[in-house]
Design an enzyme around this catalytic site. Structure first.
Site, PDB file in Angstrom:
ATOM      1  N   CYS A  32      -2.418   9.503   2.308  1.00 20.56           N
ATOM      2  CA  CYS A  32      -2.006   8.809   1.044  1.00 20.56           C
ATOM      3  C   CYS A  32      -3.132   9.113  -0.064  1.00 20.56           C
ATOM      4  O   CYS A  32      -2.727   9.271  -1.208  1.00 20.56           O
ATOM      5  CB  CYS A  32      -1.822   7.384   1.107  1.00 20.56           C
ATOM      6  SG  CYS A  32      -3.415   6.601   2.046  1.00 20.56           S
ATOM      7  N   GLU A  67       1.068  -1.176  -0.007  1.00 18.82           N
ATOM      8  CA  GLU A  67       0.088  -0.002   0.000  1.00 18.82           C
ATOM      9  C   GLU A  67       0.843   1.215   0.153  1.00 18.82           C
ATOM     10  O   GLU A  67       1.543   1.616   1.069  1.00 18.82           O
ATOM     11  CB  GLU A  67      -0.966   0.176   1.196  1.00 18.82           C
ATOM     12  CG  GLU A  67      -1.771  -1.051   1.266  1.00 18.82           C
ATOM     13  CD  GLU A  67      -3.001  -1.235   0.470  1.00 18.82           C
ATOM     14  OE1 GLU A  67      -3.047  -0.275  -0.377  1.00 18.82           O
ATOM     15  OE2 GLU A  67      -3.363  -2.175   0.520  1.00 18.82           O
TER      16      GLU A  67
HETATM   17  P1  NAD Z   1       8.458   5.094   4.670  1.00 15.26           P
HETATM   18  O1  NAD Z   1       8.310   4.229   3.112  1.00 15.26           O
HETATM   19  O2  NAD Z   1       9.324   6.122   4.708  1.00 15.26           O
HETATM   20  O3  NAD Z   1       8.162   4.102   5.819  1.00 15.26           O
HETATM   21  C1  NAD Z   1       7.255   3.087   5.974  1.00 15.26           C
HETATM   22  C2  NAD Z   1       7.886   1.892   7.056  1.00 15.26           C
HETATM   23  O4  NAD Z   1       8.722   1.474   6.172  1.00 15.26           O
HETATM   24  C3  NAD Z   1       8.326   2.611   8.252  1.00 15.26           C
HETATM   25  O5  NAD Z   1       7.961   1.988   9.207  1.00 15.26           O
HETATM   26  C4  NAD Z   1       9.866   2.413   8.070  1.00 15.26           C
HETATM   27  O6  NAD Z   1      10.542   2.228   9.111  1.00 15.26           O
HETATM   28  C5  NAD Z   1       9.845   0.979   7.260  1.00 15.26           C
HETATM   29  N1  NAD Z   1      10.922   0.995   6.359  1.00 15.26           N
HETATM   30  C6  NAD Z   1      11.760   1.799   5.788  1.00 15.26           C
HETATM   31  N2  NAD Z   1      12.908   1.229   5.269  1.00 15.26           N
HETATM   32  C7  NAD Z   1      12.696   0.023   5.151  1.00 15.26           C
HETATM   33  C8  NAD Z   1      12.994  -1.236   4.614  1.00 15.26           C
HETATM   34  N3  NAD Z   1      14.328  -1.143   3.739  1.00 15.26           N
HETATM   35  N4  NAD Z   1      12.502  -2.440   4.846  1.00 15.26           N
HETATM   36  C9  NAD Z   1      11.457  -2.508   5.371  1.00 15.26           C
HETATM   37  N5  NAD Z   1      10.865  -1.577   6.050  1.00 15.26           N
HETATM   38  C10 NAD Z   1      11.390  -0.161   5.975  1.00 15.26           C
HETATM   39  O7  NAD Z   1       7.013   5.864   4.597  1.00 15.26           O
HETATM   40  P2  NAD Z   1       6.284   6.958   5.636  1.00 15.26           P
HETATM   41  O8  NAD Z   1       7.265   8.088   5.623  1.00 15.26           O
HETATM   42  O9  NAD Z   1       6.396   6.197   6.765  1.00 15.26           O
HETATM   43  O10 NAD Z   1       4.902   7.031   4.890  1.00 15.26           O
HETATM   44  C11 NAD Z   1       4.493   7.811   4.254  1.00 15.26           C
HETATM   45  C12 NAD Z   1       4.236   7.219   2.736  1.00 15.26           C
HETATM   46  O11 NAD Z   1       3.164   6.127   3.190  1.00 15.26           O
HETATM   47  C13 NAD Z   1       3.457   8.262   1.732  1.00 15.26           C
HETATM   48  O12 NAD Z   1       4.159   7.851   0.557  1.00 15.26           O
HETATM   49  C14 NAD Z   1       1.928   7.598   1.777  1.00 15.26           C
HETATM   50  O13 NAD Z   1       1.229   8.036   0.726  1.00 15.26           O
HETATM   51  C15 NAD Z   1       2.216   6.205   2.178  1.00 15.26           C
HETATM   52  N6  NAD Z   1       0.806   5.723   2.702  1.00 15.26           N
HETATM   53  C16 NAD Z   1       0.089   4.845   1.908  1.00 15.26           C
HETATM   54  C17 NAD Z   1      -0.919   4.448   2.446  1.00 15.26           C
HETATM   55  C18 NAD Z   1      -1.827   3.319   1.553  1.00 15.26           C
HETATM   56  O14 NAD Z   1      -2.830   2.771   2.212  1.00 15.26           O
HETATM   57  N7  NAD Z   1      -1.712   3.301   0.428  1.00 15.26           N
HETATM   58  C19 NAD Z   1      -1.505   4.838   3.669  1.00 15.26           C
HETATM   59  C20 NAD Z   1      -0.946   5.718   4.497  1.00 15.26           C
HETATM   60  C21 NAD Z   1       0.450   5.950   3.995  1.00 15.26           C
END
Ligand code: NAD
Length: 541
Positions: free
Chosen positions: A282, A248
């Protein structure tokens, strides 16, 4: 105030173990200290989850529903406390924190009470070739699900996976965002109050490395919500062990405003969709395409609403701070690029981007290839563009690489336009409503990811389909034996002809997709209005 919380593993902050501080983004105060769980901690959590998985699956639908109902009660009774943790870690106003928790509780209720109906065993037709078989299908739990979550909706978003994975009979190891570890820990602790002796939901806290360790830890599926870039890394890591994933990811959702739309309602929804949660949604509204006949009036109405709200910490502030400091640079870059390339700020602009807060910003005349239109901004900014008609609006919406949600304001053409938009979800005459309807699947296409949470699809996402056949009686024509005779093969051929032989004639299919044909018809009807003759009809069939 500094509080110290522990994750439900043997890892405690302090000593030699690295820790992370969670910070109130509005004030910069430290609100919690949490362990940074490393590879061994994550593997230990997954092992504990696996040990509890059999018990949880064995509890059956009724037992699990009972536990999830009790958990829902605990969360609801302590709602104010949870909202406070959300408020402290994200900075969002309490009302917004409550809204996301309310929707999450609703999803938890739906998942618990509908799991049996969606996943339970049901008989299916065996067909004519194997008519002696009783056939059934049911959806079995995968085992242990790893959930990796973002910070923007730290309750609602991960619960879209956690609630459905648990209801389907899996145990969960949850890695919350490094910005909201306290919220994740609170959720796990609250379930532990209901079931203290089993590890149904554990939290591992830390940075990206902890999430990466979860991908490698032997879970049966990873449900990732976050940015597209991280989603790709998660998918690559999971590919090593053929661990399935649901991704997602980000979005760049468009709102379309037709010439016959209720403009007041459209502007109100656009303002909320773009600026609520400081634009860190998002499926928030990031771009608007408005029919040229109503464009100017719409911009006026949207500007009025944008000026009526502001970001801050005072009691009247409807918008909180930017939760992630790094995002301020992205917002600043997108706004600057839009303005440098001929765009105009009707409200806000460069000076609206402060150190912690961004004031609502409405941009017009922004080129479609500027970053403010093509990339996820994730701030309280929105671009508005004048379009010739809704066909152009659909084309521009679909030209983007993301495909999460979309919205349309129109009096008549909602369903038709919705079908033409290449997004996983569309709201007609509202924004983001699809997220709050538990029966609907939530997810995107393209760079917004794949797989679905919520609804029946969301329950099935955390299961595998189990097909079973049972021989009811000895078949007169046994197909699965070496004793099959040439006469029996000839009977099969005769049967096949009787069953499928009539399907030789090709059906008459339209030569062009139906939507194109309808669009042409409308165009021609519009062009030839008042001179409707037979020859004005398109030749399409
Ligand atoms: P992010 O991708 O920076 O981090 C998300 C999660 O992934 C965090 O817990 C982070 O620690 C973890 N992470 C980071 N590197 C990783 C790796 N290499 N392997 C595994 N996990 C790892 O995103 P964010 O800044 O926390 O959130 C914002 C983003 O999330 C925006 O792009 C937003 O659109 C998206 N989002 C999408 C939805 C949806 O349902 N489509 C919902 C909410 C947010």
């Amino acid at each position: 105030m500094t509080t110290t919380t522990t994750a439900p593993s043997d890892a405690a902050p302090g000593g030699d173990r690295p820790t992370l501080e969670s910070i109130n983004p509005a004030t910069g105060d430290v609100v919690g200290v949490h362990p940074v769980h490393e590879e061994a901690d994550v593997r230990a959590a997954v092992a504990r989850a696996r040990a509890s998985a059999e018990w949880w699956a064995g509890l059956g639908f009724d037992g699990r529903r009972e536990v999830l109902t009790q958990w829902r009660g605990v969360i609801t009774r302590r709602l104010a406390q949870l909202c406070d943790v959300v408020h402290q870690e994200t900075g969002k106003p309490h009302g917004d924190a409550q809204l996301e928790c309310a929707l999450a509780i609703d999803h938890l209720a739906w998942a618990g009470s509908h799991a049996e109906k969606v996943l339970g065993r049901r008989r299916v037709s065996p067909g004519l070739m194997l008519a002696n078989q009783a056939a059934s299908v049911e959806y079995r739990p995968l085992g242990v699900v790893g959930v990796i979550g973002p910070w923007n909706y730290p309750v609602f978003t991960p619960m879209g996976s956690i609630a459905y994975a648990l209801a389907a009979g899996n145990t969960v190891v949850f890695k919350p965002s490094e910005l909201t570890p306290g919220v994740g820990t609170w959720l796990a602790d609250s379930l532990r109050e209901v079931v203290p002796d089993h590890d149904l939901l554990q939290v591992v806290t830390g940075y990206g490395e902890t999430g990466a360790a979860l991908c490698r830890a032997g879970v049966d599926k990873v449900a990732f919500t976050g940015s597209t870039a991280t989603g790709k890394r998660v998918m690559a890591a999971c590919a090593e062990t053929l661990t399935p994933v649901v991704i997602e990811a980000g979005g760049k959702d468009a709102l379309l405003v037709d010439e016959d739309a209720d403009l007041e309602a459209a502007a109100d929804a656009a303002a909320w969709g773009a600026f609520a949660n400081a634009g860190q949604t998002c499926a928030g509204v990031e771009r608007v395409y408005v029919h040229e006949r109503v464009h100017d009036r719409f911009v006026e109405l949207l500007a009025e609403r944008a000026r009526a709200v502001h970001a801050g910490t005072d009691v009247d502030a409807k918008i909180g701070p930017m939760t992630m400091p790094g995002q301020l640079d992205v917002v600043r870059r997108h706004v600057a690029d839009a303005l440098a390339r001929g765009g105009r700020a009707v409200v806000g602009g460069n000076e609206a981007v402060g150190d912690r807060f961004v004031q609502p910003t409405v941009l017009v005349d922004v080129p479609e290839d500027s970053e403010a239109v093509t990339e996820e901004t994730f701030g309280p900014t929105v671009t508005v563009r004048r379009v010739r008609d809704m066909d152009e609006a659909v084309e521009l919406t679909n030209a983007g690489k993301y495909g999460l949600g979309s919205a349309i304001f129109t009096a008549k053409r909602g369903e038709d336009l919705a079908r033409r938009l290449r997004t996983g979800m569309t709201s007609i005459n509202s924004v983001i409503s699809f997220a709050g309807v538990p029966t609907l699947p939530f997810g995107g296409v393209g760079d917004s990811g794949f797989g679905r949470i919520h609804g029946p699809d969301g329950l099935r996402e955390f299961t595998y389909a189990k097909a079973v056949t049972r021989t009811r009686f000895k078949a007169p024509l046994n197909l699965t034996t070496f004793d099959r005779t040439p006469e029996q093969d000839s009977t099969v051929a005769t049967l096949l002809l009787a069953l499928h032989g009539h399907a030789t004639q090709l059906p008459k299919l339209p030569r062009r997709p139906l939507e194109t044909i309808r669009g042409r018809r409308r165009e021609q009807a519009g062009a030839g209005r008042g001179q409707a003759t037979r020859s004005s009809q398109p030749a399409a069939r």
